[in-house]
Scaffold this motif. Structure first.
Motif, PDB file in Angstrom:
ATOM      1  N   VAL A 183      -6.218 -19.180   3.638  1.00 14.43           N
ATOM      2  CA  VAL A 183      -7.139 -19.737   2.639  1.00 14.43           C
ATOM      3  C   VAL A 183      -6.474 -20.959   2.024  1.00 14.43           C
ATOM      4  CG1 VAL A 183      -8.426 -19.296   0.523  1.00 14.43           C
ATOM      5  CG2 VAL A 183      -8.018 -17.422   2.146  1.00 14.43           C
ATOM      6  N   HIS A 184      -7.120 -22.119   2.178  1.00 16.14           N
ATOM      7  CA  HIS A 184      -6.519 -23.355   1.662  1.00 16.14           C
ATOM      8  C   HIS A 184      -7.159 -23.747   0.332  1.00 16.14           C
ATOM      9  CE1 HIS A 184      -4.062 -26.942   2.095  1.00 16.14           C
ATOM     10  NE2 HIS A 184      -5.065 -27.631   1.584  1.00 16.14           N
ATOM     11  N   TRP A 185      -6.301 -23.872  -0.679  1.00 19.44           N
ATOM     12  CA  TRP A 185      -6.727 -24.374  -1.989  1.00 19.44           C
ATOM     13  C   TRP A 185      -6.132 -25.759  -2.148  1.00 19.44           C
ATOM     14  CZ3 TRP A 185     -10.465 -22.809  -4.998  1.00 19.44           C
ATOM     15  CH2 TRP A 185     -10.574 -23.333  -6.293  1.00 19.44           C
ATOM     16  N   PRO A 186      -6.937 -26.829  -2.116  1.00 21.57           N
ATOM     17  CA  PRO A 186      -6.411 -28.179  -1.929  1.00 21.57           C
ATOM     18  C   PRO A 186      -5.973 -28.912  -3.182  1.00 21.57           C
ATOM     19  CG  PRO A 186      -8.798 -28.260  -1.981  1.00 21.57           C
ATOM     20  CD  PRO A 186      -8.416 -26.804  -2.121  1.00 21.57           C
ATOM     21  N   PHE A 187      -6.109 -28.305  -4.349  1.00 22.13           N
ATOM     22  CA  PHE A 187      -5.913 -29.052  -5.594  1.00 22.13           C
ATOM     23  C   PHE A 187      -4.495 -28.907  -6.140  1.00 22.13           C
ATOM     24  CE2 PHE A 187     -10.457 -27.840  -5.449  1.00 22.13           C
ATOM     25  CZ  PHE A 187     -10.971 -29.118  -5.273  1.00 22.13           C
ATOM     26  N   CYS A 188      -3.996 -29.992  -6.695  1.00 24.75           N
ATOM     27  CA  CYS A 188      -2.675 -30.027  -7.331  1.00 24.75           C
ATOM     28  C   CYS A 188      -2.783 -30.767  -8.656  1.00 24.75           C
ATOM     29  CB  CYS A 188      -1.656 -30.743  -6.447  1.00 24.75           C
ATOM     30  SG  CYS A 188      -1.144 -29.826  -4.984  1.00 24.75           S
ATOM     31  N   LYS A 189      -1.831 -30.503  -9.543  1.00 25.87           N
ATOM     32  CA  LYS A 189      -1.768 -31.258 -10.796  1.00 25.87           C
ATOM     33  C   LYS A 189      -1.294 -32.689 -10.549  1.00 25.87           C
ATOM     34  CE  LYS A 189      -0.925 -27.440 -14.029  1.00 25.87           C
ATOM     35  NZ  LYS A 189       0.054 -26.875 -14.992  1.00 25.87           N
ATOM     36  N   ALA A 190      -0.417 -32.845  -9.546  1.00 25.95           N
ATOM     37  CA  ALA A 190       0.101 -34.171  -9.193  1.00 25.95           C
ATOM     38  C   ALA A 190       0.510 -34.130  -7.733  1.00 25.95           C
ATOM     39  CB  ALA A 190       1.298 -34.534 -10.073  1.00 25.95           C
ATOM     40  N   LYS A 191       0.539 -35.289  -7.101  1.00 28.52           N
ATOM     41  CA  LYS A 191       0.929 -35.383  -5.697  1.00 28.52           C
ATOM     42  C   LYS A 191       2.428 -35.618  -5.608  1.00 28.52           C
ATOM     43  CE  LYS A 191      -0.229 -35.849  -1.236  1.00 28.52           C
ATOM     44  NZ  LYS A 191      -0.959 -34.840  -0.442  1.00 28.52           N
ATOM     45  N   THR A 215      -9.026  -6.479  12.886  1.00 28.28           N
ATOM     46  CA  THR A 215      -8.480  -5.925  11.651  1.00 28.28           C
ATOM     47  C   THR A 215      -7.540  -6.945  11.033  1.00 28.28           C
ATOM     48  OG1 THR A 215      -8.637  -3.640  12.418  1.00 28.28           O
ATOM     49  CG2 THR A 215      -7.063  -4.095  10.644  1.00 28.28           C
ATOM     50  N   VAL A 216      -7.797  -7.296   9.796  1.00 26.82           N
ATOM     51  CA  VAL A 216      -6.976  -8.287   9.105  1.00 26.82           C
ATOM     52  C   VAL A 216      -5.640  -7.652   8.720  1.00 26.82           C
ATOM     53  CG1 VAL A 216      -6.781  -9.759   7.059  1.00 26.82           C
ATOM     54  CG2 VAL A 216      -8.989  -9.527   8.235  1.00 26.82           C
ATOM     55  N   THR A 217      -4.554  -8.253   9.200  1.00 30.02           N
ATOM     56  CA  THR A 217      -3.217  -7.733   8.920  1.00 30.02           C
ATOM     57  C   THR A 217      -2.456  -8.570   7.894  1.00 30.02           C
ATOM     58  OG1 THR A 217      -2.386  -8.943  10.857  1.00 30.02           O
ATOM     59  CG2 THR A 217      -3.001  -6.632  11.170  1.00 30.02           C
ATOM     60  N   SER A 218      -2.913  -9.812   7.674  1.00 24.56           N
ATOM     61  CA  SER A 218      -2.255 -10.651   6.662  1.00 24.56           C
ATOM     62  C   SER A 218      -3.232 -11.701   6.150  1.00 24.56           C
ATOM     63  CB  SER A 218      -1.001 -11.331   7.221  1.00 24.56           C
ATOM     64  OG  SER A 218      -1.342 -12.218   8.273  1.00 24.56           O
ATOM     65  N   ILE A 219      -3.044 -12.069   4.884  1.00 23.12           N
ATOM     66  CA  ILE A 219      -3.842 -13.104   4.226  1.00 23.12           C
ATOM     67  C   ILE A 219      -2.863 -14.019   3.505  1.00 23.12           C
ATOM     68  CG2 ILE A 219      -5.685 -13.578   2.547  1.00 23.12           C
ATOM     69  CD1 ILE A 219      -6.497 -10.566   2.913  1.00 23.12           C
ATOM     70  N   PHE A 220      -3.108 -15.322   3.586  1.00 23.84           N
ATOM     71  CA  PHE A 220      -2.179 -16.271   2.972  1.00 23.84           C
ATOM     72  C   PHE A 220      -2.962 -17.347   2.239  1.00 23.84           C
ATOM     73  CE2 PHE A 220       0.925 -19.565   2.468  1.00 23.84           C
ATOM     74  CZ  PHE A 220       2.172 -18.966   2.517  1.00 23.84           C
ATOM     75  N   PHE A 221      -2.712 -17.484   0.937  1.00 26.47           N
ATOM     76  CA  PHE A 221      -3.288 -18.556   0.126  1.00 26.47           C
ATOM     77  C   PHE A 221      -2.272 -19.688   0.064  1.00 26.47           C
ATOM     78  CE2 PHE A 221      -5.648 -14.874  -1.234  1.00 26.47           C
ATOM     79  CZ  PHE A 221      -6.901 -15.340  -1.609  1.00 26.47           C
ATOM     80  N   GLY A 222      -2.609 -20.833   0.704  1.00 25.30           N
ATOM     81  CA  GLY A 222      -1.717 -21.979   0.715  1.00 25.30           C
ATOM     82  C   GLY A 222      -2.399 -23.197   0.124  1.00 25.30           C
ATOM     83  N   GLY A 223      -1.673 -24.308   0.081  1.00 20.61           N
ATOM     84  CA  GLY A 223      -2.272 -25.478  -0.551  1.00 20.61           C
ATOM     85  C   GLY A 223      -1.558 -26.763  -0.231  1.00 20.61           C
ATOM     86  N   GLY A 224      -1.793 -27.746  -1.155  1.00 25.56           N
ATOM     87  CA  GLY A 224      -2.293 -27.602  -2.501  1.00 25.56           C
ATOM     88  C   GLY A 224      -1.453 -26.647  -3.335  1.00 25.56           C
ATOM     89  N   LEU A 267       0.469 -15.438  -1.853  1.00 31.96           N
ATOM     90  CA  LEU A 267      -0.035 -16.608  -2.570  1.00 31.96           C
ATOM     91  C   LEU A 267       1.134 -17.509  -2.914  1.00 31.96           C
ATOM     92  CD1 LEU A 267      -2.821 -16.842  -5.168  1.00 31.96           C
ATOM     93  CD2 LEU A 267      -0.577 -17.702  -5.847  1.00 31.96           C
ATOM     94  N   GLU A 268       1.029 -18.805  -2.576  1.00 31.86           N
ATOM     95  CA  GLU A 268       2.045 -19.777  -2.958  1.00 31.86           C
ATOM     96  C   GLU A 268       1.868 -20.129  -4.427  1.00 31.86           C
ATOM     97  OE1 GLU A 268       2.868 -22.247   1.171  1.00 31.86           O
ATOM     98  OE2 GLU A 268       1.382 -23.010  -0.250  1.00 31.86           O
ATOM     99  N   ALA A 269       2.981 -20.172  -5.167  1.00 38.37           N
ATOM    100  CA  ALA A 269       2.890 -20.408  -6.608  1.00 38.37           C
ATOM    101  C   ALA A 269       3.879 -21.467  -7.052  1.00 38.37           C
ATOM    102  CB  ALA A 269       3.149 -19.112  -7.373  1.00 38.37           C
TER     103      ALA A 269
END
Length: 382
Positions: free
Chosen positions: A11-19, A58-67, A98-100
């Protein structure tokens, strides 16, 4: 679990506070508030499109990246995870990462992410030097980073401590001190990436104008060797070129990529690899966030490229990905895809030079071979 059993969702979340000046990922800064829930609804709709094409998996892993996924409100994360649970069978031990970024505001969301179903967080500390953090465009201090990591370690069952090295002006002495400090904090997994200067980034422009002095190749090699030395001593060996873990703490989602498994990627600019007979489909979504959302609203998905990858190209992709990991590749799988075996004289030559090794029908790159990985792959593929 074999690569054919694993199936991941990215799952790609494309937004950042700054580049950040080194970043070449699909990330975007918005100076007005982002309608997060409208993007979450679009992600859910695109997930439904993929579910129709991956029935029985069957879903074995989910990854939220970005952004920066840690800018997502926890209820948006929860909406996406609920959608995955409704559309697919989900493994009882599914890894959900989830990347933080370790700013205080994002850290406050950790408990909300945990309640939504996230069970692993990758914390982008990047550096423990105040000046280097500023140079990297990061918006946190070393103290804030460590506080956020410690909080993450209390909230989530699994956490990764992520850093960048071979930074401008970095010496083995300063990296030894910094990495030792990080190793005292880590909880079983570290991602330690050498800084690479990519075209299209601010760092690339500075380097082209002679205003950015990065470590020489020899100095970068010294820093790499030091990284291996210290992580080995801490019982955190490299299971991939840039990733180190205690036994059982490896990132299962990233291993899916390196083992050349199947995954569906949703969100702006996301990539997917799906099996279709003996071929694979390589899909890529529209990069611009609002344009992607409009496409999803109009047609149920934001895909702008969908091509078949024939077996010979799959063989090259498998080689490229699989030799990054310590376990290497299955030679039988490679040869079935490539329609040919490896050149025995090339293998023998590289083995005599200490660049590759074999364990049964598995082929692996040695520690020395990893330093010349691109050359080793090119030679084997030719």
């Amino acid at each position: 679990m074999t690569s054919s059993d694993a199936f991941g969702i990215y799952v790609h979340w494309p937004f950042c506070k700054a580049k950040c000046p080194y970043c070449d990922f699909n990330s975007h800064v918005r100076h007005e508030p982002v309608d997060a829930l409208s993007f979450a609804r679009a992600l859910s709709r695109e997930l439904a499109w993929f579910a129709d094409r991956t029935r029985g998996r069957t879903v074995t892993s989910i990854f939220f990246g970005g952004g920066t996924p840690s800018l997502m409100p926890p209820d948006a994360v929860g909406q996406v995870l609920d959608t995955v649970g409704k559309l697919w069978s989900v493994a009882p031990d599914v890894e959900t990462t989830l990347e933080a970024n370790p700013t205080s505001v994002e850290a406050e969301n950790f408990r909300g992410y945990r309640a939504a179903g996230v069970n692993r967080v990758s914390v982008g500390v990047q550096a423990l030097d105040e000046n280097d953090l500023k140079a990297l465009g990061r918006q946190h201090s070393p103290e804030e980073a460590l506080a956020a990591f410690r909080l993450a370690a209390k909230v989530f069952p699994r956490v990764s401590f992520d850093m960048i090295y071979a930074r401008p002006g970095q010496t083995p002495e300063t990296w030894r001190e910094e990495l030792s400090r990080a190793l005292a904090e880590q909880q079983g997994h570290m991602s330690l990436y050498q800084l690479t200067i990519e075209p299209g980034t601010a760092y690339f422009d500075l380097q082209e104008r002679g205003k950015l002095a990065t470590p020489t190749d020899d100095r970068a090699a010294d820093l790499y060797d030091l990284t291996q030395e210290l992580t080995e001593k801490a019982a955190l060996p490299a299971y991939e070129v840039s990733n180190h873990a205690a036994t059982g703490e490896e990132s299962r989602h990233n291993l899916l990529y390196w083992r050349y498994g199947e995954y569906a990627g949703v969100g702006p600019g996301a990539h997917s690899r799906l099996a279709e007979g003996e071929n694979r489909r390589a899909l890529v979504a529209e990069k611009h966030p609002e344009a992607w959302r409009a496409l999803v609203q109009a047609q149920g998905h934001g895909i702008v490229s969908d091509v078949l990858v024939p077996p010979i190209e799959q063989a090259n992709e498998y080689l490229l990905m699989g030799l990054r990991i310590a376990e290497g590749i299955d030679m039988d799988r490679y040869e079935a895809l490539a329609g040919r075996g490896f050149d025995s004289s090339k293998l023998a030559g590289m083995k005599s030079m200490g660049l590759v090794k074999r364990h049964g029908r598995r082929l692996m790159v040695t520690a020395d071979g990893r330093k010349l990985l691109n050359a080793v792959i090119a030679e084997l593929a030719s």
